[in-house]
Design an enzyme around this catalytic site. Structure first.
Site, short mmCIF file in Angstrom:
data_model
loop_
_atom_site.label_atom_id
_atom_site.label_comp_id
_atom_site.label_asym_id
_atom_site.label_seq_id
_atom_site.Cartn_x
_atom_site.Cartn_y
_atom_site.Cartn_z
N HIS A 81 -13.59 -1.98 1.56
CA HIS A 81 -12.73 -3.12 1.81
C HIS A 81 -13.44 -4.33 1.22
CE1 HIS A 81 -9.83 -5.80 3.35
NE2 HIS A 81 -10.58 -6.30 4.29
N TYR A 141 -7.68 4.63 -1.02
CA TYR A 141 -8.90 3.97 -0.53
C TYR A 141 -8.75 3.50 0.91
CZ TYR A 141 -7.49 -1.00 -0.65
OH TYR A 141 -6.93 -2.22 -0.39
N TRP A 167 0.83 -1.20 0.00
CA TRP A 167 0.00 0.00 0.00
C TRP A 167 0.87 1.26 0.00
CZ3 TRP A 167 -1.52 -4.57 2.07
CH2 TRP A 167 -2.83 -5.00 1.79
N ASP A 185 -11.25 -13.53 4.92
CA ASP A 185 -10.56 -12.33 4.43
C ASP A 185 -9.07 -12.64 4.31
OD1 ASP A 185 -9.55 -9.82 3.92
OD2 ASP A 185 -10.66 -8.81 5.50
N CYS A 187 -6.62 -5.05 -1.38
CA CYS A 187 -7.71 -5.93 -0.93
C CYS A 187 -8.53 -6.58 -2.04
CB CYS A 187 -8.61 -5.22 0.07
SG CYS A 187 -9.62 -3.92 -0.66
#
Length: 705
Positions: free
Chosen positions: A325, A535, A231, A348, A266
């Site tokens: 997400h 984001y 990220w 996840d 994600c």
């Protein structure tokens, strides 16, 4: 020829086309036989002579490194005798030297790769391509992944394309994604990961264990899994997360190198995990939550810090609200927890927090999140907090040279909005918030929240930055009550909108509307700021602020414009590798009553479309041409344009380097498609440039015989 006594096998036919049609596995691009558990499949065995009653015949199925009977990794099956493992074989038909055998595996057999050998007396026959892949079976009522609805199975198990919802709660859009669970090497990559997971054979029977293990293996954080998360905004030595349009390239690369592929965020993790679960036969969907809380340390509040200009500060926040997400839901009966929690389970694979020492999350029953039963395995507290939390806004002001924190508002029930997935059989967004949460303000919602809070034992409501000692202490009990709407004496209300389309290269024109419902004369201080953010909620650039004092009389409203010139943001837009959103934060304070209110909205830039031109239908193995057309309707040149296209069952992933596209210019690219699979096929296209990361489109074509 053969001595009369010894019965020998001379050949075996796995009847692939017939078996795979019946097992819904005819899509897999692999030489071997792929079948689902708990359902019969047939093999035709040829012998050196006719089979007699006295002949000893058995089929041996082995799985794993050193198969042993007592471990259940070696099954020796004799016709007409059900094995204690729940497998059975029977003679379906005898015809001279040929014999048709029907094999039914147990509906809770371990999934994986089995070797088949045929034993006759002392002879063992080992066929070539004798490895059979056994998958979960949503068509079998005795399998825990059984799904009754045919249309749902077509979507959640068999559909190899789809889309993932991203953007912000203010404007959601879909990003097409090719799951490609039937493509070459994808099933092998799944099997490689199953072996790598070190799950025992017993654990491989249960999709709850398998999906949990897969959620850990899709990220590379502690097990050199499939994808490296990044990220940072710098993707120089890999592929930017924005540049993928599906899972296939990622998985084929991983299977070839056995090293983590760079990079994922994600939606990429969720896309790949969706491919895995569908590939193994577990119904699965990608789920997007807007305004999702991260790391609330179980106290169900997210603290957001603003400076006096109303700009959000990155440095103080440990917890964050992501604009969106994406995770996955898998469908199964849970045998490991009390009744009532079957159905969708959240998993996840985005590495956020360790669970039992690994970066894995779930399966957590979606019903447990809705009911507030957050003690149930796995990770239900974490998932609950992601979709249920309050946002608390603090303004940091310097008082006598020290930072002091002032609370300027709480947005209750602001987290976990518009939970979305692709609808069954249609290209539209389905809102599934109701599966995760009771309606806002309902009696059930209050009871569920109180139940959850009793298990979470949250700490008091104070900001969790390192500066907690300087906090103005908040009066009242530390036990958060079920939140109410912020009660302002004046009925103060703020709305944030854009007044013109948000095209890159144009001024960004927005408005903050302030409303008051109480009669009287009111003086309102309005502070507004505009920033570019990732984001994940991280601010990338401050674009501008306004401060205005307005006078409102009685019940009325007023618009305060906020305008940002292109020069203020175009440089940042061209230098970042990610798609960024426009964040507008507004604070309104009524001087007469000291009422305060804060509101924030994230908006997305709007882009010209890509058009796809091709016939509506085509024939199997008959070539056709597909053209991609893009007209740059913006006022800026798009630099270093790349067009990425992929069509599963039509052509392999292809990249066209387009250079710079000036304003008003039209780009056209063509590709020759060769249909290798029947039914509806989809073509996905994406255009990326320095200025713009997210223009994508998809178009379907029907392939006939």
């Amino acid at each position: 020829a053969f001595p009369e006594s010894g019965l020998q096998v001379t050949g075996i036919d796995f009847l692939k086309s017939q078996n795979t049609r019946q097992h819904h596995t005819d899509g897999y691009n692999i030489k071997n036989l792929v079948v689902r558990r708990g359902q019969p499949f047939q093999v035709q065995v040829s012998f050196s002579r006719e089979l007699r009653a006295a002949d000893k015949l058995s089929l041996r199925f082995t799985i794993g490194e050193n198969p042993m009977k007592n471990r259940g990794s070696l099954l020796s099956l004799k016709p007409e005798r059900e094995d204690f493992t729940g497998w059975k074989i029977s003679v379906a038909k005898k015809n001279g030297k040929e014999c048709l055998l029907s094999v039914t595996s147990s509906p809770n057999a371990p999934v994986g790769k089995y070797n088949l050998h045929v034993k006759t007396g002392a002879n063992i026959y080992k066929p070539e391509n004798g490895v059979i892949y056994l998958l979960f079976n949503p068509w079998c009522e005795d399998d825990v992944v059984y799904m009754a609805n045919e249309a749902q199975k077509n979507e959640y198990v068999l559909n190899d394309t789809g889309c993932i919802y991203v953007g912000s709660a203010y404007n959601i859009y879909d990003r097409p994604w090719n799951f490609g669970q039937f493509e070459e090497f994808v099933l092998d990559a799944c099997m490689y990961l199953l072996d790598k997971s070190k799950l025992s054979l017993r654990e491989r029977r249960d999709p709850a264990n398998v999906s949990r293990a897969m959620s850990a293996l899709v990220n590379a954080n502690d097990d050199s899994g499939v994808l490296m998360g990044n990220w940072s905004g710098n993707y120089a030595n890999g592929t930017s997360p924005m540049d993928w349009i599906g899972s296939v390239t990622i998985l084929q690369k991983y299977y070839k190198t056995k090293k983590p592929v760079c990079y994922g965020q994600c939606w990429v993790f969720a896309g790949v995990l969706n491919t895995f679960m569908r590939c193994l036969g577990v119904p699965c969907r990608c789920v997007s939550t807007f305004d999702s809380a991260h790391d609330t340390e179980g106290n169900l509040t997210v603290d957001i810090y603003l400076n006096e200009k109303g700009e959000k500060l990155n440095s103080l926040s440990f917890d964050s609200v992501w604009n969106f997400h994406v995770w996955n839901d898998v469908w199964m009966q849970r045998k490991d927890i009390p009744d009532g929690f079957n159905g969708w389970q959240a998993i996840d694979s985005t590495p956020q927090e360790q669970s039992q020492g690994r970066f894995q999350c779930g399966p957590c029953p979606v019903k447990a999140v809705r009911e507030g039963d957050v003690y149930l395995p796995y990770d239900s507290k974490f998932v609950y907090a992601e979709v249920n939390a309050d946002r608390v806004y603090w303004v940091v002001k310097k008082v006598n040279g020290k930072d002091k924190y002032f609370k300027v508002g709480t947005e209750t029930r602001d987290i976990g909005k518009k939970i979305s997935t692709k609808a069954v059989g249609q290209n539209r967004r389905e809102d599934i918030t109701w599966e995760y949460k009771y309606p806002e303000g309902s009696k059930e919602e209050r009871m569920s929240m109180q139940r959850a809070i009793s298990f979470l034992r949250p700490s008091g409501l104070v900001p969790r930055s390192g500066y907690a000692s300087t906090v103005q202490t908040l009066s009242g009990s530390s036990q958060p009550l079920v939140p109410k709407e912020p009660a302002t004496k004046t009925g103060l209300h703020i709305e944030i909108t854009n007044t013109e389309a948000l095209h890159p290269g144009n001024p960004l024109e927005m408005a903050i509307t302030v409303k008051i419902s109480a009669p009287g004369n009111w003086t309102v201080d309005v502070t507004g700021s505009c920033q570019l953010q990732y984001y994940t909620g991280k601010v990338q650039a401050n674009l501008g602020t306004i401060k205005e004092t307005i006078n409102l009389e009685g019940t009325c409203e007023m618009q305060v414009p906020l305008k940002i010139a292109p020069d203020a943001y175009m440089k940042t837009l061209s230098s970042v590798e990610d798609e960024v959103l426009i964040l507008v934060t507004a604070i309104a304070e009524v001087r007469e009553t000291n009422d305060k209110l804060t509101k924030e909205t994230s908006m997305r830039f709007e882009y010209p479309p890509i058009t796809v031109q091709m016939p509506e239908t085509a024939q199997l193995y008959k070539d056709f041409t597909c053209a991609f057309i893009f007209k740059n309707k913006l006022n800026v040149t798009l630099e270093n344009c790349k067009l990425l296209v992929e069509g599963l069952g039509l052509f392999k992933m292809t990249t066209f380097e387009q250079g710079d596209i000036m304003p008003g210019r039209i780009m056209k690219s063509e590709i020759i498609c060769t249909p290798t699979r029947l039914g509806e096929r989809k073509i996905v296209a994406k255009l990326i440039s320095n200025q713009i990361k997210g223009i994508s489109t998809e178009k379907a074509i029907t392939i006939t015989e």
